[in-house]
Design a protein around this motif. Structure first.
Motif, PDB file in Angstrom:
ATOM      1  N   THR A  93       0.784  -1.465  -0.079  1.00  0.00           N
ATOM      2  CA  THR A  93      -0.016  -0.447  -0.208  1.00  0.00           C
ATOM      3  C   THR A  93       1.289   0.984  -0.001  1.00  0.00           C
ATOM      4  O   THR A  93       0.494   2.091  -0.065  1.00  0.00           O
ATOM      5  N   TYR A  94       1.960   1.390   0.646  1.00  0.00           N
ATOM      6  CA  TYR A  94       2.914   2.464   0.743  1.00  0.00           C
ATOM      7  C   TYR A  94       4.252   2.484   0.458  1.00  0.00           C
ATOM      8  O   TYR A  94       4.701   4.015  -0.114  1.00  0.00           O
ATOM      9  N   GLY A  95       4.375   1.181  -0.132  1.00  0.00           N
ATOM     10  CA  GLY A  95       6.009   1.241  -0.521  1.00  0.00           C
ATOM     11  C   GLY A  95       5.486   0.878  -2.153  1.00  0.00           C
ATOM     12  O   GLY A  95       5.594   2.096  -2.914  1.00  0.00           O
ATOM     13  N   TYR A  96       5.099  -0.144  -2.600  1.00  0.00           N
ATOM     14  CA  TYR A  96       4.650  -0.418  -3.934  1.00  0.00           C
ATOM     15  C   TYR A  96       3.746   0.377  -4.481  1.00  0.00           C
ATOM     16  O   TYR A  96       4.442   1.329  -5.949  1.00  0.00           O
ATOM     17  N   GLN A  97       2.554   0.510  -4.431  1.00  0.00           N
ATOM     18  CA  GLN A  97       1.673   1.697  -4.609  1.00  0.00           C
ATOM     19  C   GLN A  97       2.136   3.131  -4.740  1.00  0.00           C
ATOM     20  O   GLN A  97       1.251   3.748  -5.909  1.00  0.00           O
ATOM     21  N   ARG A  98       2.871   3.367  -3.723  1.00  0.00           N
ATOM     22  CA  ARG A  98       2.662   4.932  -3.992  1.00  0.00           C
ATOM     23  C   ARG A  98       4.506   5.005  -4.429  1.00  0.00           C
ATOM     24  O   ARG A  98       4.416   6.390  -4.635  1.00  0.00           O
ATOM     25  N   PHE A  99       5.001   4.040  -4.753  1.00  0.00           N
ATOM     26  CA  PHE A  99       6.350   4.249  -5.692  1.00  0.00           C
ATOM     27  C   PHE A  99       6.914   4.866  -4.497  1.00  0.00           C
ATOM     28  O   PHE A  99       8.191   5.796  -4.802  1.00  0.00           O
ATOM     29  N   ASP A 100       6.794   4.089  -2.790  1.00  0.00           N
ATOM     30  CA  ASP A 100       8.419   4.363  -1.926  1.00  0.00           C
ATOM     31  C   ASP A 100       9.328   3.922  -1.851  1.00  0.00           C
ATOM     32  O   ASP A 100       9.025   3.062  -1.109  1.00  0.00           O
ATOM     33  N   THR A 101      10.292   3.963  -2.901  1.00  0.00           N
ATOM     34  CA  THR A 101      11.319   3.154  -2.688  1.00  0.00           C
ATOM     35  C   THR A 101      11.762   3.130  -1.539  1.00  0.00           C
ATOM     36  O   THR A 101      12.061   1.819  -0.450  1.00  0.00           O
ATOM     37  N   THR A 102      11.624   3.861  -0.410  1.00  0.00           N
ATOM     38  CA  THR A 102      12.682   3.407   1.035  1.00  0.00           C
ATOM     39  C   THR A 102      11.938   3.066   1.922  1.00  0.00           C
ATOM     40  O   THR A 102      12.400   2.037   2.430  1.00  0.00           O
ATOM     41  N   PHE A 103      10.259   3.193   1.974  1.00  0.00           N
ATOM     42  CA  PHE A 103       9.890   2.600   2.892  1.00  0.00           C
ATOM     43  C   PHE A 103       9.972   0.946   2.225  1.00  0.00           C
ATOM     44  O   PHE A 103       9.706   0.182   3.499  1.00  0.00           O
ATOM     45  N   MET A 104       9.510   0.712   1.007  1.00  0.00           N
ATOM     46  CA  MET A 104       9.712  -0.829   0.705  1.00  0.00           C
ATOM     47  C   MET A 104      11.126  -1.084   1.540  1.00  0.00           C
ATOM     48  O   MET A 104      10.941  -2.124   2.145  1.00  0.00           O
TER      49      MET A 104
END
Length: 222
Positions: A179-190
């Motif tokens: 939800t917060y990494g892949y779908q929002r393109f947040d590499t850091t969170f991933m």
């Protein structure tokens, strides 16, 4: 996303993951341990030799192990809804997690039990020991280090399963990563999510290995 924004998400995801894995492990042990013992007892030369039963149980276990978890997860939605009342959330995910892990754990139990010296079993039999006594007093105690290793391996597998469960509403770190990494393109969170998962797996493996070594030392000094 800043660390202040990530922290509550990671904390909640970790709690949900540990909750799912803990209860799924309990159910897996309750279901998989007797299944693995039954596979040994009913096999050729076993204390309860019964080839038809052994073949049927073995086939069920093999089918369960061969199904990809993501497919099993979706296929069990009606059953999960029947048992829990919903197929979304960490509690609901315990059902498919346990169903997917029980066949895997049962085979590990079977392997651990087969490692027990058959001479010990024969000795207890010669003294009039019943099958339940042999299982409780010989098979399980002698196989305990291997069984603990099997539980450790199963817990790590369940952590991986729980991450996949996040893709279909299972919550946990997998859900947060999607939800917060892949779908929002947040590499850091991933990346941070992956690091947390690696840390959990590492801790589980270290604890499991430590318990196995402790039991092995006690066995040698007994």
């Amino acid at each position: 996303m800043t660390w202040e924004e990530m922290r509550p998400l990671l904390e909640q995801g970790t709690v949900d993951t540990l909750y799912m894995v803990l209860w799924a492990t309990v159910v897996t042990i309750v279901g998989g341990l007797p299944l693995g013992i039954l596979l040994v007892l009913t096999d050729k030369g076993g204390l309860l030799q019964n080839r038809p039963v052994n073949k049927v149980v073995g086939a069920i276990v093999n089918i369960g192990r061969s199904l990809p978890f993501i497919i099993l997860l979706i296929a069990l939605i009606p059953f999960t809804t029947f048992v829990v009342g919903t197929f979304i959330g960490p509690t609901a995910m315990i059902v498919p997690l346990a169903v997917g892990a029980i066949p895997f754990f049962a085979r590990l139990v079977e392997t651990a039990i087969r490692e027990v010296d058959h001479g010990l079993v024969e000795a207890v039999q010669s003294m009039g020991g019943s099958i339940p006594t042999i299982v409780r007093k010989v098979l399980l105690p002698q196989a305990l280090p291997s069984l603990v290793a099997a539980v450790t391996t199963t817990v790590i597998v369940l952590i991986g399963y729980s991450a996949m469960a996040g893709a279909v509403g299972g919550e946990g770190l997998g859900s947060k990563a999607v939800t917060y990494g892949y779908q929002r393109f947040d590499t850091t969170f991933m990346l941070v999510t992956v690091v947390v998962l690696i840390a959990i797996v590492t801790i589980v493996q270290l604890v499991g290995d430590g318990v196995v070594r402790l039991l092995a030392r006690r066995g040698r000094t007994a």
